[in-house]
Design a protein around this motif. Sequence first.
Motif, PDB file in Angstrom:
ATOM      1  N   GLY A   1      10.001  52.888  67.355  1.00  0.00           N
ATOM      2  CA  GLY A   1      11.337  52.408  68.190  1.00  0.00           C
ATOM      3  C   GLY A   1      11.562  54.092  68.838  1.00  0.00           C
ATOM      4  N   VAL A   2      10.705  54.432  69.481  1.00  0.00           N
ATOM      5  CA  VAL A   2      11.226  56.206  70.586  1.00  0.00           C
ATOM      6  C   VAL A   2      11.879  55.458  72.250  1.00  0.00           C
ATOM      7  N   THR A   3      12.946  55.791  72.398  1.00  0.00           N
ATOM      8  CA  THR A   3      13.199  55.976  73.042  1.00  0.00           C
ATOM      9  C   THR A   3      13.828  56.813  73.953  1.00  0.00           C
ATOM     10  N   LEU A   4      13.100  56.588  75.695  1.00  0.00           N
ATOM     11  CA  LEU A   4      13.564  57.991  75.892  1.00  0.00           C
ATOM     12  C   LEU A   4      13.884  57.554  77.822  1.00  0.00           C
ATOM     13  N   THR A   5      15.079  58.571  78.249  1.00  0.00           N
ATOM     14  CA  THR A   5      15.515  58.323  79.673  1.00  0.00           C
ATOM     15  C   THR A   5      14.981  58.999  80.752  1.00  0.00           C
ATOM     16  N   PHE A   6      14.296  59.441  81.474  1.00  0.00           N
ATOM     17  CA  PHE A   6      13.844  60.366  82.473  1.00  0.00           C
ATOM     18  C   PHE A   6      14.519  60.129  83.683  1.00  0.00           C
ATOM     19  N   PRO A   7      16.271  61.295  83.865  1.00  0.00           N
ATOM     20  CA  PRO A   7      16.713  60.840  85.347  1.00  0.00           C
ATOM     21  C   PRO A   7      16.084  60.667  86.326  1.00  0.00           C
ATOM     22  N   PRO A   8      16.268  60.553  87.649  1.00  0.00           N
ATOM     23  CA  PRO A   8      15.580  60.979  88.867  1.00  0.00           C
ATOM     24  C   PRO A   8      16.361  62.513  89.036  1.00  0.00           C
ATOM     25  N   GLY A   9      15.622  62.938  89.836  1.00  0.00           N
ATOM     26  CA  GLY A   9      15.782  64.636  89.986  1.00  0.00           C
ATOM     27  C   GLY A   9      16.529  65.027  89.113  1.00  0.00           C
ATOM     28  N   GLN A  10      15.964  65.166  88.584  1.00  0.00           N
ATOM     29  CA  GLN A  10      15.844  66.081  87.065  1.00  0.00           C
ATOM     30  C   GLN A  10      14.509  66.622  86.449  1.00  0.00           C
ATOM     31  N   VAL A  11      14.219  67.906  86.483  1.00  0.00           N
ATOM     32  CA  VAL A  11      13.141  68.117  85.427  1.00  0.00           C
ATOM     33  C   VAL A  11      13.296  68.313  83.623  1.00  0.00           C
ATOM     34  N   THR A  12      12.667  66.877  83.303  1.00  0.00           N
ATOM     35  CA  THR A  12      12.412  66.893  81.764  1.00  0.00           C
ATOM     36  C   THR A  12      11.725  68.030  80.769  1.00  0.00           C
ATOM     37  N   ALA A  13      11.826  67.959  80.138  1.00  0.00           N
ATOM     38  CA  ALA A  13      11.097  68.484  79.372  1.00  0.00           C
ATOM     39  C   ALA A  13      10.624  67.859  78.190  1.00  0.00           C
ATOM     40  N   LEU A  14       9.474  67.467  77.357  1.00  0.00           N
ATOM     41  CA  LEU A  14       9.565  67.473  76.149  1.00  0.00           C
ATOM     42  C   LEU A  14       9.038  68.440  75.070  1.00  0.00           C
ATOM     43  N   MET A  15       9.609  68.788  74.324  1.00  0.00           N
ATOM     44  CA  MET A  15       8.678  69.099  73.524  1.00  0.00           C
ATOM     45  C   MET A  15       8.903  68.847  71.625  1.00  0.00           C
ATOM     46  N   GLY A  16       8.506  69.555  71.083  1.00  0.00           N
ATOM     47  CA  GLY A  16       7.903  69.643  69.730  1.00  0.00           C
ATOM     48  C   GLY A  16       7.409  70.242  68.699  1.00  0.00           C
ATOM     49  N   GLU A  17       7.754  70.061  67.376  1.00  0.00           N
ATOM     50  CA  GLU A  17       6.255  70.743  66.994  1.00  0.00           C
ATOM     51  C   GLU A  17       5.110  70.698  66.615  1.00  0.00           C
ATOM     52  N   ASN A  18       4.127  70.669  66.449  1.00  0.00           N
ATOM     53  CA  ASN A  18       2.398  70.219  66.976  1.00  0.00           C
ATOM     54  C   ASN A  18       2.533  69.784  65.785  1.00  0.00           C
ATOM     55  N   GLY A  19       2.308  67.977  65.857  1.00  0.00           N
ATOM     56  CA  GLY A  19       2.388  67.001  65.506  1.00  0.00           C
ATOM     57  C   GLY A  19       3.713  65.386  65.258  1.00  0.00           C
ATOM     58  N   ALA A  20       4.086  66.231  66.219  1.00  0.00           N
ATOM     59  CA  ALA A  20       5.930  65.806  65.884  1.00  0.00           C
ATOM     60  C   ALA A  20       5.282  63.886  67.116  1.00  0.00           C
ATOM     61  N   GLY A  21       4.275  63.750  67.374  1.00  0.00           N
ATOM     62  CA  GLY A  21       3.890  62.428  68.282  1.00  0.00           C
ATOM     63  C   GLY A  21       3.967  62.585  70.336  1.00  0.00           C
TER      64      GLY A  21
END
Length: 61
Positions: free
Chosen positions: A35-55
């Motif tokens: 049930g993962v939901t993410l929104t990437f707004p326009p005009g922004q740099v977005t990073a997706l970070m997490g530990e190894n194995g986080a998906g």
Amino acid sequence: MTTPGTRPPTPATPGAGVAVENVTKRFGAVQALGGVTLTFPPGQVTALMGENGAGKSTLLK
């Protein structure tokens, strides 16, 4: 290609953000994403970070 029960992708509108909603991924009995939901707004740099194995890679694929 669309999986039965899903909506086909729609083209992005220039200047619009991108969103993924309610993403679930299973590998046999193991639920990798639930049930993962993410929104990437326009005009922004977005990073997706997490530990190894986080998906992170599973979500982006």
